[in-house]
Design a protein around this motif. Structure first.
Motif, PDB file in Angstrom:
ATOM      1  N   THR B  24       9.982   4.400  43.402  1.00 43.18           N
ATOM      2  CA  THR B  24      10.775   4.679  42.383  1.00 43.18           C
ATOM      3  C   THR B  24      11.785   4.056  42.804  1.00 43.18           C
ATOM      4  N   LEU B 159      17.823  -0.328  31.874  1.00 46.24           N
ATOM      5  CA  LEU B 159      16.484  -0.235  32.977  1.00 46.24           C
ATOM      6  C   LEU B 159      16.722   1.435  33.772  1.00 46.24           C
ATOM      7  N   ILE B 162      16.078   4.543  32.189  1.00 43.68           N
ATOM      8  CA  ILE B 162      14.629   5.147  31.582  1.00 43.68           C
ATOM      9  C   ILE B 162      14.338   5.558  33.138  1.00 43.68           C
ATOM     10  N   ILE B 163      14.784   4.769  34.600  1.00 44.19           N
ATOM     11  CA  ILE B 163      14.729   5.549  36.077  1.00 44.19           C
ATOM     12  C   ILE B 163      15.333   7.014  36.337  1.00 44.19           C
ATOM     13  N   ILE B 166      12.920   9.475  35.346  1.00 44.03           N
ATOM     14  CA  ILE B 166      12.207  10.330  36.573  1.00 44.03           C
ATOM     15  C   ILE B 166      12.963  10.911  37.035  1.00 44.03           C
ATOM     16  N   GLU B 255       6.838  16.748  30.733  1.00 45.60           N
ATOM     17  CA  GLU B 255       7.675  14.953  31.399  1.00 45.60           C
ATOM     18  C   GLU B 255       6.990  13.572  30.803  1.00 45.60           C
ATOM     19  N   VAL B 256       5.711  14.673  30.185  1.00 42.58           N
ATOM     20  CA  VAL B 256       5.082  12.671  29.309  1.00 42.58           C
ATOM     21  C   VAL B 256       6.367  12.762  28.001  1.00 42.58           C
ATOM     22  N   GLN B 257       6.926  13.696  27.500  1.00 42.34           N
ATOM     23  CA  GLN B 257       7.574  13.799  26.128  1.00 42.34           C
ATOM     24  C   GLN B 257       9.173  13.103  26.839  1.00 42.34           C
ATOM     25  N   ASN B 259       9.237  11.145  29.696  1.00 44.53           N
ATOM     26  CA  ASN B 259       8.911   9.751  29.718  1.00 44.53           C
ATOM     27  C   ASN B 259       8.943   8.970  28.176  1.00 44.53           C
ATOM     28  N   ILE B 260       8.473   9.363  27.442  1.00 42.99           N
ATOM     29  CA  ILE B 260       8.523   8.416  26.311  1.00 42.99           C
ATOM     30  C   ILE B 260       9.371   8.597  25.819  1.00 42.99           C
ATOM     31  N   THR B 261      10.103  10.319  25.567  1.00 41.67           N
ATOM     32  CA  THR B 261      11.316   9.873  24.135  1.00 41.67           C
ATOM     33  C   THR B 261      13.082   9.013  25.629  1.00 41.67           C
ATOM     34  N   SER B 263      12.076   5.681  27.392  1.00 38.64           N
ATOM     35  CA  SER B 263      11.794   4.503  26.674  1.00 38.64           C
ATOM     36  C   SER B 263      12.065   4.863  25.930  1.00 38.64           C
ATOM     37  N   SER B 264      11.856   5.237  24.900  1.00 38.97           N
ATOM     38  CA  SER B 264      12.239   5.122  23.040  1.00 38.97           C
ATOM     39  C   SER B 264      13.237   4.789  22.750  1.00 38.97           C
ATOM     40  N   ALA B 267      15.026   1.967  24.298  1.00 44.94           N
ATOM     41  CA  ALA B 267      15.442   0.838  23.288  1.00 44.94           C
ATOM     42  C   ALA B 267      15.962   0.447  22.942  1.00 44.94           C
ATOM     43  N   VAL B 268      16.436   1.518  21.800  1.00 46.40           N
ATOM     44  CA  VAL B 268      16.751   1.492  20.601  1.00 46.40           C
ATOM     45  C   VAL B 268      18.255   1.608  20.721  1.00 46.40           C
TER      46      VAL B 268
END
Lengths: 255, 305
Positions: B24, B159, B162-163, B166, B255-257, B259-261, B263-264, B267-268
């Motif tokens: 990481t 970047l 997102i990192i 984590i 955690e999955v929510q 991470n995906i949120t 990243s999205s 990006a936006v």
């Protein structure tokens, strides 16, 4: 076979009750298409609009992100502490893997159909005769990425490491594939780099099918995706570890 | 004291998982090394030529190719008819000069999915250049682009949003497995817990960003930030990334929510902030909306520095 059916219906219920999964695969691609389409509306003409472009490239990106969801679905029993019941039940590991994989693929594919219908109606995306061919490609992609996610979730010991970094290569692949902005080049090295992204191939196969009349390319890419997906499904089954299935939620378990 | 304990315990916890921490920690630095090493060259205007009648090829070699080759920032290539529209859509060519039904170099159809007025302007410019044997003037069509430093800073903030998530996502695990409740029983207030987490996240992110800036300044041509500016930039990017990641983690159920949120949203915000499309080229409404994007703040800060 009956056991697979029971597991599948059980997993399907879990998937369609997952508001985040449904929202992410229906609302997010529509919102992103609207935002990006509006952002670049002035750069495109009337025949092919920015909304047409983003309607086609955003869906494959969102499907690729389903790999993360699938990886966590693989670990669902470990997180919910119900894995032991599955192992005591008279079912095979193949059935566990397939029920999870199929439920993810089916739900994501249904979401894709809804989004594609929406963009077809609202943005007048010209896919009248080709709707099901595009859906076939997107379903093949969903299957492939869910299979990779399943392999990460069920077949790998270092899930705890991979889960943290999995979204970075996906975002990089999306940028290279032109999901946010069309990246074209005549530079051979950069072109090679762009072709490293599976999303470049998937997006181009849709463009070639819809705007250049090249039907073979789309089916070839779909077939490759299905083959890769099958490979990862087999890997997930072969590498399925009971210990990982039960305790995969524990940090440091890889030791 | 509570804040310090939360920070210290999380640092120890992350250092305990050496493989996870190592990957990481090093990943963004490696990504910056790769991104910085790719020599992209300057922006170019790419023109394709589509020839149907082979007899005209010689005339084009004499009268069209040299004109485009001497024109600043322009590149030319023969187009494959089978993938013509795909190449235009995916941006391989901005325009294609179609000579399939033509026998004179200045009589071509300009194929493009671009805005009609731009297309007409470009058609006239190319025709005039061919007639007068002069280089093509694109001054009316040139768009404002980011400098290498601004683009790199936009990449860094995207970047690290997102990192940083984590590093912040274990907050969700703490909440779900009762660790957070135990902290509360130890009379650490929820604010102190969040600040402690934020400080731990800030330390890790700041070191990562500093290493990334160092790598970028070594390998990327055109990346220019002096020492003081680099420190200011690292602090600003780390601060924004940490606040962003803590907010995402607080509002996510798993955690999955998170991470995906992350990243999205990253990006936006990156798109809104002008990382891909210049703010000046955006519609008015989005220009106003872009003020909420930290990517825009960082690009503006880079201009000031």
């Amino acid at each position: 076979m009956r056991e697979l059916g029971v597991l599948l219906s059980y997993d399907m219920k879990r998937r369609y009750k997952d508001g985040f999964l449904i929202g992410y695969n229906i609302i997010f691609p529509i919102l992103l298409t609207l935002l990006l389409g509006y952002l670049l509306a002035g750069s495109y003409g009337k025949e092919f609009t920015s909304y047409h472009y983003y309607s086609l490239v955003i869906l494959p990106f969102c499907i690729a992100m389903a790999m993360i969801t699938a990886a966590y679905v693989g670990k669902e029993e470990a997180y919910k502490k119900t894995a032991m019941r599955f192992l005591y039940a008279p079912i095979f590991k193949t059935q566990i893997v397939l029920s999870k994989l199929l439920s993810c693929t089916v739900i994501i594919s249904v979401c894709n159909i809804i989004v594609l219908l929406f963009v077809k109606l609202v943005f007048q995306l010209p896919i009248y005769g080709e709707f099901w061919a595009i859906i076939f490609l997107l379903t093949a992609e969903a299957y492939c990425f869910c299979a990779i996610g399943m392999f990460i979730g069920l077949g790998m010991k270092n899930f705890i490491v991979i889960k943290n970094i999995i979204n970075l290569p996906l975002c990089a692949a999306a940028i290279l594939g032109g999901a946010f902005y069309p990246i074209g080049t005549m530079n051979d090295k950069l072109e090679l780099l762009l072709k490293l992204s599976p999303l470049t191939w998937i997006n181009q196969s849709m463009f070639r099918y819809l705007y250049d009349g090249d039907r073979d390319y789309l089916y070839k890419i779909s077939l490759i995706l299905i083959l890769i997906g099958t490979g990862f499904t087999l890997l997930a089954i072969v590498r399925f570890r009971k210990e990982e299935f039960i305790h995969g939620d524990l940090p440091g378990y890889e030791k | 004291m509570g804040i310090y304990l939360v920070m210290k315990n999380n640092l120890r916890r992350s250092l305990h998982h050496k493989l996870l921490f190592g990957i990481t920690f090093l990943l963004p630095v490696i990504l910056c090394l790769i991104a910085g090493s790719i020599k992209l060259g300057g922006p170019s205007f790419r023109i394709g030529i589509l020839v149907g009648n082979p007899n005209i090829k010689e005339t084009l070699n004499e009268k069209v190719y040299p004109i485009i080759e001497i024109s600043k920032g322009m590149k030319i290539e023969d187009v494959k008819e089978a993938s013509l529209n795909t190449d235009l859509i995916s941006g391989k060519y901005h325009v294609v000069m179609d000579y399939r039904e033509s026998d004179a170099p200045e009589n071509f159809e300009l194929l493009s999915f671009q805005n009609e007025s731009k297309k007409a302007l470009l058609h006239t410019s190319i025709q005039e250049a061919i007639r007068n044997h002069k280089e093509i003037n694109l001054s009316g069509l040139s768009q404002k682009t980011l400098t290498a430093t601004q683009r790199s800073v936009a990449l860094l903030i995207t970047l690290f949003m997102i990192i940083s998530t984590i590093h912040a996502a274990p907050m969700i695990l703490d909440r779900n497995n009762g660790t957070y409740t135990r902290y509360r029983f130890a009379s650490i207030k929820s604010g102190g817990y969040v600040i402690g987490y934020g400080l731990y996240n800030f330390i890790i992110t700041f070191i990562q960003i500093s290493a990334s800036i160092l790598i970028l300044s070594l390998v990327q041509s055109g990346f220019r930030l002096n020492f003081m500016a680099s420190i200011i930039m690292a602090v600003a990017v780390a601060l924004i990334s940490v606040v962003f990641s803590i907010l995402v983690s607080l509002f996510s159920k798993s955690e999955v929510q998170a991470n995906i949120t992350a990243s999205s949203l990253a990006a936006v915000l990156s798109l809104l902030g002008g990382a891909f499309v210049a703010i000046e080229s955006m519609p008015k409404l989005l220009q106003i909306l872009s003020t909420i994007s930290p990517v825009r703040w960082m690009i503006e800060l880079t201009k000031l520095l």
